[in-house]
Design a protein around this motif. Structure first.
Motif, PDB file in Angstrom:
ATOM      1  N   ILE A 115      -1.485  -3.274 -10.459  1.00 38.64           N
ATOM      2  CA  ILE A 115      -1.555  -1.920  -9.894  1.00 38.64           C
ATOM      3  C   ILE A 115      -3.001  -1.456  -9.838  1.00 38.64           C
ATOM      4  O   ILE A 115      -3.724  -1.519 -10.840  1.00 38.64           O
ATOM      5  N   LEU A 116      -3.394  -0.986  -8.672  1.00 40.86           N
ATOM      6  CA  LEU A 116      -4.638  -0.229  -8.533  1.00 40.86           C
ATOM      7  C   LEU A 116      -4.221   1.165  -8.092  1.00 40.86           C
ATOM      8  O   LEU A 116      -3.699   1.345  -6.993  1.00 40.86           O
ATOM      9  N   CYS A 117      -4.444   2.136  -8.960  1.00 39.85           N
ATOM     10  CA  CYS A 117      -4.082   3.524  -8.669  1.00 39.85           C
ATOM     11  C   CYS A 117      -5.346   4.309  -8.369  1.00 39.85           C
ATOM     12  O   CYS A 117      -6.264   4.356  -9.198  1.00 39.85           O
TER      13      CYS A 117
ATOM     14  N   ILE B 188       0.861  -1.182   0.000  1.00 42.39           N
ATOM     15  CA  ILE B 188       0.000   0.000   0.000  1.00 42.39           C
ATOM     16  C   ILE B 188       0.895   1.229   0.000  1.00 42.39           C
ATOM     17  O   ILE B 188       1.713   1.403   0.914  1.00 42.39           O
ATOM     18  N   VAL B 189       0.766   2.066  -1.016  1.00 42.55           N
ATOM     19  CA  VAL B 189       1.554   3.300  -1.120  1.00 42.55           C
ATOM     20  C   VAL B 189       0.668   4.473  -0.731  1.00 42.55           C
ATOM     21  O   VAL B 189      -0.325   4.770  -1.408  1.00 42.55           O
ATOM     22  N   GLY B 190       0.998   5.131   0.365  1.00 42.56           N
ATOM     23  CA  GLY B 190       0.164   6.190   0.904  1.00 42.56           C
ATOM     24  C   GLY B 190      -0.791   5.610   1.926  1.00 42.56           C
ATOM     25  O   GLY B 190      -1.738   4.909   1.572  1.00 42.56           O
ATOM     26  N   THR B 191      -0.492   5.845   3.211  1.00 45.72           N
ATOM     27  CA  THR B 191      -1.289   5.197   4.257  1.00 45.72           C
ATOM     28  C   THR B 191      -2.047   6.219   5.105  1.00 45.72           C
ATOM     29  O   THR B 191      -2.139   6.108   6.324  1.00 45.72           O
ATOM     30  N   GLY B 192      -2.575   7.224   4.421  1.00 46.79           N
ATOM     31  CA  GLY B 192      -3.500   8.143   5.056  1.00 46.79           C
ATOM     32  C   GLY B 192      -4.890   7.534   5.078  1.00 46.79           C
ATOM     33  O   GLY B 192      -5.052   6.304   5.090  1.00 46.79           O
ATOM     34  N   MET B 193      -5.911   8.380   5.032  1.00 49.44           N
ATOM     35  CA  MET B 193      -7.283   7.909   5.185  1.00 49.44           C
ATOM     36  C   MET B 193      -7.681   6.876   4.137  1.00 49.44           C
ATOM     37  O   MET B 193      -8.238   5.822   4.447  1.00 49.44           O
TER      38      MET B 193
ATOM     39  N   LEU C 164       6.524  -8.730  -3.911  1.00 46.35           N
ATOM     40  CA  LEU C 164       5.138  -8.306  -4.065  1.00 46.35           C
ATOM     41  C   LEU C 164       4.525  -8.862  -5.341  1.00 46.35           C
ATOM     42  O   LEU C 164       5.222  -9.153  -6.318  1.00 46.35           O
ATOM     43  N   ASP C 165       3.195  -8.970  -5.313  1.00 46.82           N
ATOM     44  CA  ASP C 165       2.424  -9.298  -6.511  1.00 46.82           C
ATOM     45  C   ASP C 165       1.626  -8.099  -7.010  1.00 46.82           C
ATOM     46  O   ASP C 165       1.300  -8.010  -8.194  1.00 46.82           O
ATOM     47  N   GLY C 166       1.301  -7.179  -6.097  1.00 47.16           N
ATOM     48  CA  GLY C 166       0.497  -6.035  -6.493  1.00 47.16           C
ATOM     49  C   GLY C 166       0.706  -4.844  -5.588  1.00 47.16           C
ATOM     50  O   GLY C 166       1.248  -4.977  -4.481  1.00 47.16           O
ATOM     51  N   VAL C 167       0.285  -3.680  -6.069  1.00 48.14           N
ATOM     52  CA  VAL C 167       0.452  -2.421  -5.339  1.00 48.14           C
ATOM     53  C   VAL C 167      -0.831  -1.614  -5.473  1.00 48.14           C
ATOM     54  O   VAL C 167      -1.411  -1.528  -6.558  1.00 48.14           O
ATOM     55  N   ILE C 168      -1.255  -1.015  -4.363  1.00 48.01           N
ATOM     56  CA  ILE C 168      -2.360  -0.065  -4.373  1.00 48.01           C
ATOM     57  C   ILE C 168      -1.800   1.306  -4.030  1.00 48.01           C
ATOM     58  O   ILE C 168      -1.124   1.473  -3.005  1.00 48.01           O
ATOM     59  N   ILE C 169      -2.065   2.285  -4.897  1.00 48.27           N
ATOM     60  CA  ILE C 169      -1.530   3.635  -4.731  1.00 48.27           C
ATOM     61  C   ILE C 169      -2.633   4.546  -4.198  1.00 48.27           C
ATOM     62  O   ILE C 169      -3.646   4.760  -4.859  1.00 48.27           O
TER      63      ILE C 169
END
Length: 362
Positions: free
Chosen positions: A97-99, A9-14, A71-76
């Motif tokens: 990728i889920l952006c 997870i890239v960006g761990t705000g709300m 990793l296999d995937g990233v959520i931005i």
């Protein structure tokens, strides 16, 4: 089922935390990495992970995470203006990728990412949660199924609370967000395209910052984000759509209302009530023909986030594309088109004129 996919997870705000809590409902996935330069945001992610946090690696940059190769995937879910740079070490890796929306804060960056994503080996998905609110999904299905006849008019209203405070106050300035019509309203412009089934050709937006943020100062600067607007979008197939936005209407009982009017009937959907109301043209004289349907949403999905369960249901569709080869429902090109309409609306509001999409289209 043991976890099969490892996600960062890239960006761990709300919004990043909402992805974490929603992913916890999908046993095929384990969050194994988090990325954020702000220690307090990493702490929010660890709190959301709970007992699972012990096995999660924390990084300050995406490049560090990618070098680990685990990793296999990233959520931005990082701030809008970071998406372009965050994506650079990910595109071409084969990672899924889920952006989050908007794809990028500027139209040029969105175009470059959309073009690059065509050669990406993994699934590339743009986070447009509003598509995945179950009542809205049912609404779109019925419009596509001909329930209103030939669609002529589509209207959307969001009357809500002001923008929340974010780390570094990044969302108070259009240079970071792309402007309210990109940052917030790309959701609705995406829904318009999905429902209408055509591309936008012309946009007129009348909007300004009239109530919120007027007395705020950040480093001596005053915010410059629209807090209310009316936007009319003409589509190539002749359908016209309207977005009515107010960011100082937190007392509204229904935050979102969407209405489709065709040559045979009208169909309404409301959020958070989750009701569909079907009104054929003769209901004026025969009100008994009006049909009201409530679309229930799984309680665990509702509790996992603040988008009426949509983040969870979007994850299920994203995972279906990864695991089963299902079609990508929200492509990078879709993300670009939503930014394009938003950018046209911002330009229209500033210059007080209608904007033809041909002026902006790459």
């Amino acid at each position: 089922m043991s976890a099969r996919l490892r996600f960062g997870i890239v960006g761990t705000g709300m919004m990043g935390v909402e992805h974490i809590t929603s992913l916890a409902l999908s046993p095929e996935v384990a969050v194994t990495a988090i990325v954020d330069p702000t220690p307090s945001s990493l702490d929010w992610a660890r709190d959301a992970l709970g007992d699972r946090a012990a096995g999660v690696a924390a990084y300050r940059t995406v490049a560090e995470m990618v070098r680990e190769g685990k990793l296999d995937g990233v959520i931005i879910a990082s701030p809008n203006h970071t998406h372009h740079d965050v994506l650079q070490p990910l595109l071409g890796t084969g990672l899924h990728i889920l952006c989050e929306k908007p794809l990028c804060s500027s139209l040029g960056d969105a175009a470059r990412v959309a073009d690059a994503a065509t050669g990406h080996k993994g699934v590339f998905w743009v986070g447009m949660e509003y598509r995945y609110m179950p009542p809205v999904g049912r609404f779109v299905e019925q419009v596509h199924g001909g329930r209103v006849g030939r669609l002529v008019m589509l209207s959307m209203r969001e009357h809500r609370f002001p923008f929340l405070t974010k780390v570094g106050d990044w969302n108070r300035f259009s240079r970071n967000t792309g402007g309210t019509m990109v940052e917030k309203c790309c959701h609705f412009f995406d829904l318009m395209r999905l429902t209408v089934g055509a591309e936008a050709v012309r946009v007129y937006c009348s909007g300004a910052m009239d109530v919120n943020h007027l007395d705020e100062r950040y480093g001596g600067e005053t915010p410059d984000i629209i807090d209310n607007s009316y936007t009319v979008v003409d589509f190539a197939n002749g359908v016209r759509a309207l977005l009515d936005l107010s960011m100082f209407a937190e007392g509204a009982q229904e935050q979102e209302e969407i209405v489709a009017v065709g040559d045979q009937a009208r169909l309404d959907v409301t959020i958070p009530r989750g009701d569909l109301v079907y009104s054929p043209r003769d209901a004026f004289r025969r009100p008994e023909r009006v049909e009201r349907t409530h679309v229930a949403v799984d309680g665990a999905a509702l509790a996992a986030g603040s988008h009426h369960g949509a983040t969870y249901f979007q994850h299920r569709a994203f995972l279906d594309a990864i695991l089963n080869g299902a079609p990508v429902a929200v492509s990078a090109e879709d993300g670009y088109r939503a930014v394009e309409i938003g950018a046209a609306a911002e330009l229209s509001a500033r210059e007080r004129r209608a904007v033809d999409l041909a002026e902006l289209r790459r």
